[in-house]
Design a protein around this motif. Structure first.
Motif, PDB file in Angstrom:
ATOM      1  N   TYR A  78       0.852  -1.194   0.000  1.00 13.49           N
ATOM      2  CA  TYR A  78       0.000   0.000   0.000  1.00 13.49           C
ATOM      3  C   TYR A  78       0.885   1.241   0.000  1.00 13.49           C
ATOM      4  O   TYR A  78       1.838   1.342   0.774  1.00 13.49           O
ATOM      5  CB  TYR A  78      -0.910   0.005   1.226  1.00 13.49           C
ATOM      6  N   TYR A  80       1.170   4.974   0.869  1.00 16.51           N
ATOM      7  CA  TYR A  80       0.520   5.958   1.729  1.00 16.51           C
ATOM      8  C   TYR A  80       1.174   7.321   1.578  1.00 16.51           C
ATOM      9  O   TYR A  80       2.390   7.465   1.701  1.00 16.51           O
ATOM     10  CB  TYR A  80       0.595   5.522   3.189  1.00 16.51           C
ATOM     11  N   GLU A  81       0.325   8.306   1.293  1.00 17.39           N
ATOM     12  CA  GLU A  81       0.786   9.681   1.218  1.00 17.39           C
ATOM     13  C   GLU A  81      -0.038  10.510   2.190  1.00 17.39           C
ATOM     14  O   GLU A  81      -1.265  10.581   2.065  1.00 17.39           O
ATOM     15  CB  GLU A  81       0.630  10.225  -0.202  1.00 17.39           C
ATOM     16  N   ALA A  82       0.606  11.109   3.161  1.00 17.85           N
ATOM     17  CA  ALA A  82      -0.104  11.856   4.194  1.00 17.85           C
ATOM     18  C   ALA A  82      -0.994  12.934   3.590  1.00 17.85           C
ATOM     19  O   ALA A  82      -0.569  13.691   2.707  1.00 17.85           O
ATOM     20  CB  ALA A  82       0.887  12.489   5.165  1.00 17.85           C
ATOM     21  N   SER A  85      -3.976   9.944   0.890  1.00 17.63           N
ATOM     22  CA  SER A  85      -4.420   8.553   0.790  1.00 17.63           C
ATOM     23  C   SER A  85      -5.837   8.343   1.273  1.00 17.63           C
ATOM     24  O   SER A  85      -6.594   7.562   0.703  1.00 17.63           O
ATOM     25  CB  SER A  85      -3.461   7.653   1.579  1.00 17.63           C
ATOM     26  N   ALA A  86      -6.207   9.040   2.345  1.00 18.26           N
ATOM     27  CA  ALA A  86      -7.519   8.795   2.944  1.00 18.26           C
ATOM     28  C   ALA A  86      -8.663   9.239   2.046  1.00 18.26           C
ATOM     29  O   ALA A  86      -9.765   8.711   2.116  1.00 18.26           O
ATOM     30  CB  ALA A  86      -7.619   9.500   4.296  1.00 18.26           C
ATOM     31  N   LYS A 109      -6.566  -0.982   4.827  1.00 10.71           N
ATOM     32  CA  LYS A 109      -6.202   0.345   4.330  1.00 10.71           C
ATOM     33  C   LYS A 109      -6.493   1.419   5.383  1.00 10.71           C
ATOM     34  O   LYS A 109      -5.645   2.260   5.700  1.00 10.71           O
ATOM     35  CB  LYS A 109      -6.967   0.658   3.043  1.00 10.71           C
ATOM     36  N   THR A 110      -7.698   1.376   5.926  1.00  5.96           N
ATOM     37  CA  THR A 110      -8.089   2.370   6.931  1.00  5.96           C
ATOM     38  C   THR A 110      -7.194   2.295   8.162  1.00  5.96           C
ATOM     39  O   THR A 110      -6.765   3.324   8.704  1.00  5.96           O
ATOM     40  CB  THR A 110      -9.552   2.156   7.352  1.00  5.96           C
ATOM     41  N   GLU A 113      -3.630   3.646   7.438  1.00  7.07           N
ATOM     42  CA  GLU A 113      -3.592   5.108   7.418  1.00  7.07           C
ATOM     43  C   GLU A 113      -3.603   5.676   8.832  1.00  7.07           C
ATOM     44  O   GLU A 113      -2.923   6.661   9.126  1.00  7.07           O
ATOM     45  CB  GLU A 113      -4.787   5.638   6.618  1.00  7.07           C
ATOM     46  N   SER A 114      -4.357   5.030   9.725  1.00 12.17           N
ATOM     47  CA  SER A 114      -4.409   5.475  11.115  1.00 12.17           C
ATOM     48  C   SER A 114      -3.060   5.274  11.807  1.00 12.17           C
ATOM     49  O   SER A 114      -2.575   6.162  12.512  1.00 12.17           O
ATOM     50  CB  SER A 114      -5.501   4.716  11.870  1.00 12.17           C
ATOM     51  N   ALA A 116      -0.109   5.019  10.320  1.00  7.93           N
ATOM     52  CA  ALA A 116       0.871   5.910   9.698  1.00  7.93           C
ATOM     53  C   ALA A 116       0.727   7.332  10.226  1.00  7.93           C
ATOM     54  O   ALA A 116       1.726   8.045  10.410  1.00  7.93           O
ATOM     55  CB  ALA A 116       0.700   5.892   8.181  1.00  7.93           C
ATOM     56  N   ALA A 117      -0.501   7.758  10.488  1.00 11.46           N
ATOM     57  CA  ALA A 117      -0.729   9.127  10.940  1.00 11.46           C
ATOM     58  C   ALA A 117      -0.480   9.308  12.432  1.00 11.46           C
ATOM     59  O   ALA A 117       0.025  10.342  12.867  1.00 11.46           O
ATOM     60  CB  ALA A 117      -2.168   9.544  10.618  1.00 11.46           C
TER      61      ALA A 117
END
Length: 220
Positions: A78, A80-82, A85-86, A109-110, A113-114, A116-117
């Motif tokens: 995946y 991910y780009e801050a 992506s979301a 995916k969800t 993203e959580s 990563a953030a």
């Protein structure tokens, strides 16, 4: 003559008394043997019922775990780009996670993203729709997916509020690498681009494995 009669009566009484004692002893022994046989039969029935319940629990959690494993098609990745992506729209038919069926890929995916953030682990309950053994369960089939800061995924399956349980855990090793990428459309007169951090997250299908252990609590 009277003395002989008395001796004969005493002899008969002694013989009958001894026979009565022997009969009583035999009766007691037979009673203990019968009781032991009955207890053994009860224990056998109880053991058989417990084994059947455990077989049903094992079949249920194994079936659920096989459904989950079938969603992992290949080593998954995946990008991910801050901040992008979301909400970034995906081309029609493209899975949210490359290498995973969207039945589980959307949740992964969800969660990715959580993580990563925020850098913290996240968990989510999952449900199952299956047939065969569920109607025989003494309890409810439950599941939970957890992603750790390392992006490793652990999926637990167990029987909630059941007479017996056979919990299983699927571990999918995860990792991430952050790279600098040029931002398109930002090239200056000197030929330089504005760069951005892109995180490539991956999960290993070949490295995933299932573990099981009996436990007192039904909730993992």
């Amino acid at each position: 003559m009277i003395k002989d009669l008395i001796k004969s009566l005493r002899k008969k009484l002694n013989t009958r008394g001894a026979s009565l004692v022997v009969a009583l002893v035999i009766f007691i022994i037979c009673s203990f043997v019968s009781l032991a046989i009955v207890n053994s039969s009860i224990l056998t029935v109880q053991r058989t019922n417990a084994e059947k319940k455990e077989e049903i629990a094992y079949a249920a959690t194994t079936q659920a775990m096989n459904l989950i494993k079938a969603c992992i098609k290949d080593d998954a990745t995946y990008r991910y780009e801050a901040g992008v992506s979301a909400t970034q729209p995906l081309p029609a038919g493209e899975p949210k996670i490359q290498g995973m069926d969207d039945k589980i890929g959307a949740s992964v995916k969800t969660m990715a993203e959580s993580v990563a953030a925020n850098g913290a682990k996240i968990s989510k309950d999952i449900t199952f729709t299956s047939t065969g053994v569920n109607n025989k369960l003494h309890g409810t089939l439950q599941g939970k997916i957890t992603m750790y800061p390392t992006y490793t995924i652990m999926i637990d399956v167990w029987i909630e509020d059941g007479d017996t349980d056979y919990p299983l855990t699927l571990t999918i090793p995860g990792s991430a690498e952050t790279v600098k990428e040029d931002t398109l459309g930002t090239k200056t007169s000197t030929g330089a681009y504005t760069s951005k951090d892109i995180k490539y997250i991956s999960w290993s299908k070949s490295g995933m494995y299932v573990t099981s252990k009996k436990k007192a609590q039904t909730n993992p």
